[in-house]
Structure formats: structure tokens, C-alpha cells
Design a protein around this motif. Sequence first.
Motif, short mmCIF file in Angstrom:
data_model
loop_
_atom_site.label_atom_id
_atom_site.label_comp_id
_atom_site.label_asym_id
_atom_site.label_seq_id
_atom_site.Cartn_x
_atom_site.Cartn_y
_atom_site.Cartn_z
N CYS B 56 -1.77 4.78 8.25
CA CYS B 56 -1.26 5.47 9.44
C CYS B 56 -0.09 6.41 9.14
O CYS B 56 0.09 7.41 9.81
CB CYS B 56 -0.83 4.44 10.47
SG CYS B 56 0.65 3.55 10.00
N ARG B 57 0.71 6.10 8.18
CA ARG B 57 1.92 6.87 7.81
C ARG B 57 3.00 6.88 8.90
O ARG B 57 3.93 7.68 8.84
CB ARG B 57 1.57 8.31 7.40
CG ARG B 57 0.66 8.34 6.19
CD ARG B 57 0.55 9.73 5.66
NE ARG B 57 -0.07 10.61 6.63
CZ ARG B 57 0.22 11.90 6.74
NH1 ARG B 57 1.12 12.43 5.94
NH2 ARG B 57 -0.39 12.64 7.63
N GLY B 59 4.14 3.64 10.31
CA GLY B 59 4.66 2.29 10.52
C GLY B 59 3.89 1.46 11.53
O GLY B 59 4.48 0.65 12.23
N MET B 60 2.58 1.67 11.62
CA MET B 60 1.77 0.89 12.55
C MET B 60 0.82 -0.07 11.84
O MET B 60 0.57 -1.17 12.31
CB MET B 60 0.92 1.83 13.43
CG MET B 60 1.70 2.79 14.27
SD MET B 60 2.36 2.00 15.72
CE MET B 60 0.86 1.70 16.64
N CYS B 61 0.24 0.38 10.72
CA CYS B 61 -0.89 -0.35 10.16
C CYS B 61 -0.48 -1.42 9.17
O CYS B 61 -1.20 -2.38 8.93
CB CYS B 61 -1.87 0.61 9.49
SG CYS B 61 -1.22 1.34 7.97
N GLY B 62 0.68 -1.27 8.54
CA GLY B 62 1.16 -2.28 7.60
C GLY B 62 0.47 -2.28 6.26
O GLY B 62 0.44 -3.30 5.58
N CYS B 64 1.10 0.01 3.63
CA CYS B 64 1.75 0.81 2.60
C CYS B 64 2.91 0.10 1.90
O CYS B 64 3.67 0.73 1.17
CB CYS B 64 2.27 2.10 3.20
SG CYS B 64 3.59 1.80 4.39
N CYS B 76 6.07 4.18 4.06
CA CYS B 76 5.90 5.38 4.89
C CYS B 76 7.09 5.63 5.80
O CYS B 76 7.31 6.72 6.28
CB CYS B 76 4.62 5.28 5.72
SG CYS B 76 4.69 4.07 7.06
S1 FES Z 1 1.04 3.65 6.25
FE1 FES Z 1 0.77 2.44 8.02
S2 FES Z 1 2.62 1.28 8.05
FE2 FES Z 1 2.96 2.64 6.39
#
Ligand code: FES
Lengths: 112, 243
Positions: B56-57, B59-62, B64, B76
Motif C-alpha cells: 500500500c505504501r 501504512g495500511m497493509c503491514g 513492508c 513506507c
Molecule cells: S507498504 Fe503497506 S504498510 Fe508499508
Amino acid sequence: MRGHRNHPLWFAFLLHRLSGLGLALFLPAHFWMLSMVLTNPEGFDGFARWTDHPLVKFAEFGLVFLLAVHLFGGLRLLALEFLPWPARHKTLAAASIAGAFLVSGAFFLNAV
Amino acid sequence: MSEQQEYLDVSVWRGDASSGDYQSFRVPEYASQTILDVVSWIQQNADPTLTYRFACRVGMCGSCAMMVNGSPRWTCRTHVKKVAGKDRKLKIAPLRNLPVIKDLAADMAPFFDKWVKAGGRHAPSATRNDPIPQIKPESAGRDAANAGIECINCSVCYAACDTVTGNPDYLGPAALQRAWTIVNDEKHGNRDAVIEIVSAAGGCHNCHSMGSCTLHCPNDLDPMSAIAGLKRLTARNFFKRGA
Ligand code: FES
């Protein structure tokens, strides 16, 4: 020190474990020495003289320190885990206990 | 550009589950650059074989999270400015406490397995034909459950925890926080089973309250307090049973 460990709670954890280890090493020797009062009074007197040595006196200070650290470390853990208070209240409570301890400790030292 | 281009001195862990080493890269520095930007720059401009994970870049998907200069972070949302010192040095590695797949991609399977084990799946307490139970938003239980629901499963807390390092069977902060959420969720149908699991070996009483989870959580959640909640609950149950 690795980045993820570099914070007060982790150091408190380390200090608590190390002081516990130190006490665990000291206590058997301590009880053995006390038991000599009954089994070997002359030997105990020898020990008592040995404790007058300034270096041993200094080590005793370390022992009291270990005990204090471990006691407060344990109280800290109990408060942290078993008192569902907001962090701010806990800080206040800890500060007031530390303050009270300082004052009463000073009186106590004056008395002896 | 009038200003002179500055460079970051980046060492990146390369390798797989069996072996590996750090490799150095010189990466141009930009304004508002994130760690994920740095890693992407290397993959796009220096070495296309570099393996890492993101989605997601924002901070939603967790997905990275990595170790950055020794601490686990969501890359990210981590600005280079915040973590690189004056020497502009960065050390980037895969998350600790997890097996490595390749380069910066850690194998998240143990983390998710434990999440499921601690009751990660919802167990319904009613069918679609039943009336919806009313839960007061301001009730204490709902408050406690709400506290942990913003977890994005990034495994930063899991990587920060030295109890996980010491005991591979320990459920870890994220899974236990999830359990605490469920235990406080009146709509969950199998709360006793969850309490049973978290009281067993590798459960909440394994926690040493080092607090690294709470300190590092990128979403400002507080797994340590959630685990303390489980400790209180299970201790109370123990004494009740004993009496
Ligand atoms: S890319 Fe999704 S939380 Fe960092």
C-alpha cells in the motif's frame, strides 16, 4: 546495544533479572554463614571480623542496592501488570512512593 | 539543481534462509524520502534482483516492515531523516524472529499461524436469523476491544520482542493482543477457548513486560497492556477456581 532494546522498560527488565541472579548467588552463602552461629560459633566470629574489612563493607552496600533494585523491580512489575491504571497515574504513584521512601530513609539513617 | 546531490550509505542484507551478508549501495538522498523509497531505488536502479515486500505504501497493509539500524519499522512510513544519523548510514535487514525467504523478505507464516492459534478467526455467537445484539460503544469491554483492532499485522512488535527470540513457541504480542480483543468482544462465540489457549505454555504468562512491542508499534497500539489484561483475567480465573 541493539536498537530495539534501547529503552527504559528493557533496562528495567535487565536490571531486575541481574539483581535477582546476584541475590540468588548471595543468599545460600548468607544462610550458610548464619547457620554457623549454631554449628560453629568460632567460625562465625571469624566471619564477623572479616565483615569489618572496608572492602566487605563496600560490598554490603552493593548487596543492599541489589535488594532495593529487586524489591522495587518486583513492585514495578506488579503495578505494571496488575493495576489497570492510566500510565500517568502510575508515574505519579511511583514518584510519590519514591519521595516518601527518600524522606523516611533519611530519617531512618539519622536514627541509626 | 543548484544544491549538491548528497548520498546515503546503505548496507542491505542479501541472502536466503541458509546464508547471506550485507551489501553496500550508494543511494541519492531526496527530500521526504522513506526507507521504502531507498529500497525501491536500489531495486530499480542498482540491482533488480533485490527481493522485498510492500503493497500500500501508506501504512495500511503491514507488508513492508524491516529492521532499520537495528529496530523494526514500517519502512513506507519511516523517513530517512528520522533514522539516518549525521553520517547518512542505513543498515536494512529482514525482520528478526522470523525465517528469511530471500533478502529483505521474511517468512511471515509463523507469525500468522500464531495469530490464528490465539483465536484470530472470528467465531460467530449468532446466525443471520438472530437479532443483532446491542453493544454499548461506551462499555468498558468495548473500549478494551477497540484498543487493539487497528493492528495491521506488520509483525514489528513480534520482531522487537526478545521473549519471542528466547522461546519460539511464545505466541507473541500481536497474537496475544488479538486474543485480548476477542476476550472483550461480546459477539465472539468461543471466548473461553481463547482464554484457555492464552493461559497455557507460550501464552500471556510467558511475557516479561519488556515493553518493546508497545514502544515500536507503528500504530501506537499497546500490546503490553493488552497482555497485562490477559494476565489479570487468567490470574483471577485461577484464584476463583482454587477457592
Ligand atoms: S507498504 Fe503497506 S504498510 Fe508499508
